[in-house]
Design an enzyme around this catalytic site. Structure first.
Site, PDB file in Angstrom:
ATOM      1  N   ILE A  80      51.069  31.741  80.973  1.00 18.66           N
ATOM      2  CA  ILE A  80      51.120  33.295  81.225  1.00 18.66           C
ATOM      3  C   ILE A  80      51.782  34.100  79.937  1.00 18.66           C
ATOM      4  O   ILE A  80      52.566  33.342  79.216  1.00 18.66           O
ATOM      5  CB  ILE A  80      51.812  33.580  82.491  1.00 18.66           C
ATOM      6  CG1 ILE A  80      53.289  33.060  82.370  1.00 18.66           C
ATOM      7  CG2 ILE A  80      51.197  32.756  83.650  1.00 18.66           C
ATOM      8  CD1 ILE A  80      54.036  33.574  83.653  1.00 18.66           C
ATOM      9  N   HIS A  81      51.468  35.196  79.782  1.00 20.64           N
ATOM     10  CA  HIS A  81      52.102  35.966  78.652  1.00 20.64           C
ATOM     11  C   HIS A  81      53.301  36.651  79.355  1.00 20.64           C
ATOM     12  O   HIS A  81      53.589  37.506  79.860  1.00 20.64           O
ATOM     13  CB  HIS A  81      51.266  37.412  78.496  1.00 20.64           C
ATOM     14  CG  HIS A  81      51.679  38.085  77.350  1.00 20.64           C
ATOM     15  ND1 HIS A  81      51.252  37.970  76.037  1.00 20.64           N
ATOM     16  CD2 HIS A  81      52.478  39.030  77.364  1.00 20.64           C
ATOM     17  CE1 HIS A  81      51.636  38.854  75.299  1.00 20.64           C
ATOM     18  NE2 HIS A  81      52.453  39.533  76.130  1.00 20.64           N
ATOM     19  N   HIS A  82      54.593  35.698  79.033  1.00 25.07           N
ATOM     20  CA  HIS A  82      55.691  36.085  79.572  1.00 25.07           C
ATOM     21  C   HIS A  82      56.736  35.369  78.732  1.00 25.07           C
ATOM     22  O   HIS A  82      56.907  33.876  78.797  1.00 25.07           O
ATOM     23  CB  HIS A  82      56.088  35.644  81.150  1.00 25.07           C
ATOM     24  CG  HIS A  82      57.284  36.035  81.627  1.00 25.07           C
ATOM     25  ND1 HIS A  82      58.357  35.328  81.650  1.00 25.07           N
ATOM     26  CD2 HIS A  82      57.613  37.148  82.310  1.00 25.07           C
ATOM     27  CE1 HIS A  82      59.313  35.807  82.221  1.00 25.07           C
ATOM     28  NE2 HIS A  82      58.905  36.894  82.872  1.00 25.07           N
ATOM     29  N   ARG A 135      47.546  32.690  76.944  1.00 28.88           N
ATOM     30  CA  ARG A 135      48.786  33.475  77.029  1.00 28.88           C
ATOM     31  C   ARG A 135      48.698  34.921  76.187  1.00 28.88           C
ATOM     32  O   ARG A 135      49.276  35.918  76.007  1.00 28.88           O
ATOM     33  CB  ARG A 135      50.045  32.535  76.671  1.00 28.88           C
ATOM     34  CG  ARG A 135      51.199  33.241  75.779  1.00 28.88           C
ATOM     35  CD  ARG A 135      52.149  32.106  75.585  1.00 28.88           C
ATOM     36  NE  ARG A 135      52.464  30.935  76.346  1.00 28.88           N
ATOM     37  CZ  ARG A 135      52.073  29.698  76.237  1.00 28.88           C
ATOM     38  NH1 ARG A 135      51.387  29.271  75.157  1.00 28.88           N
ATOM     39  NH2 ARG A 135      52.022  28.631  76.937  1.00 28.88           N
ATOM     40  N   SER A 141      46.518  37.697  81.618  1.00 25.23           N
ATOM     41  CA  SER A 141      47.527  36.624  81.843  1.00 25.23           C
ATOM     42  C   SER A 141      49.208  37.217  81.850  1.00 25.23           C
ATOM     43  O   SER A 141      49.923  36.459  82.065  1.00 25.23           O
ATOM     44  CB  SER A 141      47.469  35.719  80.606  1.00 25.23           C
ATOM     45  OG  SER A 141      47.860  36.235  79.378  1.00 25.23           O
TER      46      SER A 141
END
Length: 160
Positions: A80-82, A135, A141
């Protein structure tokens, strides 16, 4: 599954309309009312049923058999893009990671995130129901509070 407008773009629309569908469905049910829309009779059960289908879709009953809620079910987004999710924990990397250092090698790797952000809902699949689990594809994402915030009501309703 009926795809709501925008469903292939971001699940924020799906979670938000599902919140409205369950809320208005409960309202109509409490008043024993229905309404007509374009010759179609709309009942509390039809509104709540549509919201249930959307929740099921988000949680894995979809063509990809993927839950878009991180940590839920056997197949969920792993990249995920975090920022905090993509960095190693202090226990495994006690050194300091500066702002720029977080990108290489952590953010730009194809490895799964070392920290699982359990419960986060990502943007979701594209218009062809494809989710790349990449990501760098933030539109699909990245989790966001405006996605998760709206899903709390429908999930609480169906859990009860």
């Amino acid at each position: 599954m009926y795809k709501l407008p925008g469903a292939g773009i971001n699940l924020q629309y799906v979670t938000s309309i599902s919140f409205l569908l369950t809320t208005y469905g409960k309202y109509l049910d409490a008043r024993k009312q229905t309404f007509n829309c374009g010759g179609l009779s709309v009942t509390p059960d039809s509104l709540i049923g549509l919201a249930k289908k959307q929740m099921d879709y988000i949680l894995g009953q979809n063509p990809a058999k993927m839950s878009y809620m991180v940590g839920f079910g056997p197949n969920f987004p792993k990249r995920i893009h975090h920022r905090a999710s993509s960095l190693p924990s202090k226990a495994s990397n006690p050194g300091s990671i500066g702002c720029e250092a977080g990108f290489q090698p952590y953010f730009y790797t194809s490895n799964p995130n070392p920290n699982v952000l359990v419960g986060a809902i990502v943007g979701g699949p594209d218009q062809s129901d494809v989710f790349s689990d990449d990501r760098s594809d933030h539109a699909h994402s990245e989790p966001a509070t405006y996605i998760n915030g709206a899903i709390v009501g429908p999930l609480a309703y169906f859990a009860s």
